[in-house]
Design an enzyme around this catalytic site. Structure first.
Site, PDB file in Angstrom:
ATOM      1  NE  ARG A  85      42.357  70.962  47.399  1.00 59.79           N
ATOM      2  CZ  ARG A  85      42.095  70.451  49.320  1.00 59.79           C
ATOM      3  NH1 ARG A  85      42.339  69.141  49.478  1.00 59.79           N
ATOM      4  NH2 ARG A  85      41.535  70.862  49.864  1.00 59.79           N
ATOM      5  CE  LYS A 188      37.291  71.102  49.533  1.00 64.05           C
ATOM      6  NZ  LYS A 188      36.786  70.529  50.463  1.00 64.05           N
ATOM      7  CD  GLU A 224      37.346  60.938  48.533  1.00 66.80           C
ATOM      8  OE1 GLU A 224      37.905  61.698  49.854  1.00 66.80           O
ATOM      9  OE2 GLU A 224      37.521  61.639  47.290  1.00 66.80           O
TER      10      GLU A 224
HETATM   11  N1  PLP Z   1      38.311  64.063  50.799  1.00 63.05           N
HETATM   12  C1  PLP Z   1      37.267  65.110  50.606  1.00 63.05           C
HETATM   13  C2  PLP Z   1      36.132  64.724  49.746  1.00 63.05           C
HETATM   14  C3  PLP Z   1      36.651  66.510  51.423  1.00 63.05           C
HETATM   15  O1  PLP Z   1      35.864  66.812  51.407  1.00 63.05           O
HETATM   16  C4  PLP Z   1      38.243  66.587  51.862  1.00 63.05           C
HETATM   17  C5  PLP Z   1      38.166  67.474  52.463  1.00 63.05           C
HETATM   18  O2  PLP Z   1      38.869  69.235  52.323  1.00 63.05           O
HETATM   19  C6  PLP Z   1      39.597  66.326  52.361  1.00 63.05           C
HETATM   20  C7  PLP Z   1      39.069  64.410  51.466  1.00 63.05           C
HETATM   21  C8  PLP Z   1      40.381  66.288  52.939  1.00 63.05           C
HETATM   22  O3  PLP Z   1      41.159  66.414  52.347  1.00 63.05           O
HETATM   23  P1  PLP Z   1      42.104  67.937  52.999  1.00 63.05           P
HETATM   24  O4  PLP Z   1      42.958  67.339  53.643  1.00 63.05           O
HETATM   25  O5  PLP Z   1      43.083  68.830  52.151  1.00 63.05           O
HETATM   26  O6  PLP Z   1      41.180  69.208  54.288  1.00 63.05           O
HETATM   27  C1  COI Z   2      37.493  70.195  54.603  1.00 65.66           C
HETATM   28  O1  COI Z   2      37.283  69.288  55.779  1.00 65.66           O
HETATM   29  O2  COI Z   2      37.940  71.024  54.746  1.00 65.66           O
HETATM   30  C2  COI Z   2      35.899  69.745  53.731  1.00 65.66           C
HETATM   31  O3  COI Z   2      36.091  70.927  52.680  1.00 65.66           O
HETATM   32  C3  COI Z   2      35.405  68.882  54.224  1.00 65.66           C
HETATM   33  C4  COI Z   2      33.820  69.763  54.016  1.00 65.66           C
HETATM   34  C5  COI Z   2      32.437  69.508  53.057  1.00 65.66           C
HETATM   35  C6  COI Z   2      32.970  69.555  55.206  1.00 65.66           C
END
Ligand code: PLP
Ligand code: COI
Length: 344
Positions: A85, A188, A224
């Protein structure tokens, strides 16, 4: 031989907050290649005043967690997905992407250097790992940098939403969008989080845990949360989660979509019209920081859609939470090979 957790930290009561550790690691891309990286105790960065991360937002990051298992092993969860990612994010913002092997080395090195901060098994906390990629090359015209830095900091954390696995209220703040359909919402990108701060702060001031975003184009579909994906559970056992060109592809959600059928759910990843919010019997937020946070209610256009009334998580979020977290901490059978031991 693993180093035990620091005895003077109350790991069971940590917030999701930065706390200094023993150091971080930094790699530089210059003249077409990545260097060997360095470990440093410094918490600051020397940066060129014209670095593209400062002016033009060339900054992307990742988030993953490291856990201590009951038998003392140190485990990380689906690190290769985070590496992939970060590459997607880097490509989206025209940045140099660290190869998967380098990303892995950087994370392992940072975890190893900070073993004292890996919380003990069973305390509910974990070591949050934050890889950050920034454009460090100087530009004053708008174009990609010619130098990049990957740095990995770690910090022990507790739950992202107050009180951990307890229901949280959300509000849809329709005056703000998070990411446009043809924008950079699937990356991200640091800037996406700045874009969401007005909605999050407004939601928090009004007593909500976080804002829920709709699709930016029509405000007809659920996207989301500011820092987590959304899912809803229907009364006929379907796990429904938005498919949208502007949401981050959550690795937690990806994992839940694999686990849910094992737990008896049918998975649907598709557009979720806001009218459907009324049909769910439960809803949740999922992400590395959020883990699974049950949603108590969603306030939308002046109306509360209520999922939980007794302040306790419902059976669906509980089953998904247990299924996921038991694998992450090394208790449950890891039949998909998601956890990896870090040699410490
Ligand atoms: N959506 C956003 C905007 C996020 O910042 C995060 C955090 O990482 C997620 C979703 C969840 O992603 P992940 O499950 O890979 O941490
Ligand atoms: C995560 O869940 O790793 C995120 O990046 C969320 C964060 C912005 C606190």
């Amino acid at each position: 031989m693993a180093v035990p957790p620091r005895a003077d930290i109350d790991f069971a009561n940590l917030a999701f907050a930065y706390r200094p550790t023993d150091g971080n690691v930094r790699y530089t891309w210059r003249d077409g290649c990545w260097d060997e990286g360095v470990e440093t105790e410094s918490e600051t960065l020397p940066l060129h005043i014209a670095a593209t991360c400062l002016h033009y937002g060339q900054a992307v990051f990742e988030g993953l967690k490291v856990y201590r298992a009951k038998d003392g092993r140190v485990l990380c969860f689906r690190i290769d997905e985070n590496a992939k990612r970060m590459s997607h994010s880097a490509e989206t913002l025209m940045m140099e992407s660290p190869p998967v092997a380098l990303f892995r080395d950087a994370v392992f090195r940072a975890a190893r250097a900070n073993q004292r901060y890996i919380p003990p098994y069973g305390c509910g906390a974990s070591l949050y790992v934050r890889p950050l990629l920034i454009g460090t090359g100087a530009r004053i015209g708008v174009r990609p940098a010619d130098e990049y830095m990957l740095l990995v900091l770690v910090t022990p954390v507790g739950p992202y939403f107050k009180h951990g696995f307890t229901p949280t209220k959300l509000i849809v703040e329709e005056e703000f969008d998070r990411a446009a359909p043809l924008g950079v919402g699937t990356a991200k990108a640091a800037g996406n989080y700045a874009a969401g701060m007005r909605a999050t702060m407004r939601a928090r001031e009004a007593g909500y845990g976080e804002a829920l975003y709709l699709d930016a184009k029509e405000h007809k579909f659920v996207d989301e949360l500011g820092a987590a994906n959304f899912f809803g559970i229907t009364k006929d056992q379907r796990y429904v989660t938005p498919k949208s060109p502007s949401v981050l592809r959550s690795i937690t959600n990806l994992s839940l979509r694999t686990l849910a059928p094992d737990l008896g759910y049918q998975v649907e990843q598709r557009s979720v019209p806001i009218e459907e919010l009324d049909d769910f019997v439960e809803a949740g937020a999922c992400g590395t920081a959020a883990v699974i946070t049950p949603i108590e209610s969603i306030t939308l256009r002046g109306r509360d859609i209520v999922y939980l009334t007794d302040g306790k998580p419902g059976p669906h979020c509980t089953a998904l939470y247990q299924g996921l977290t038991s694998i992450q901490v090394g208790d449950g059978e890891d039949k998909y090979g998601w956890t990896e031991e870090i040699e410490v």
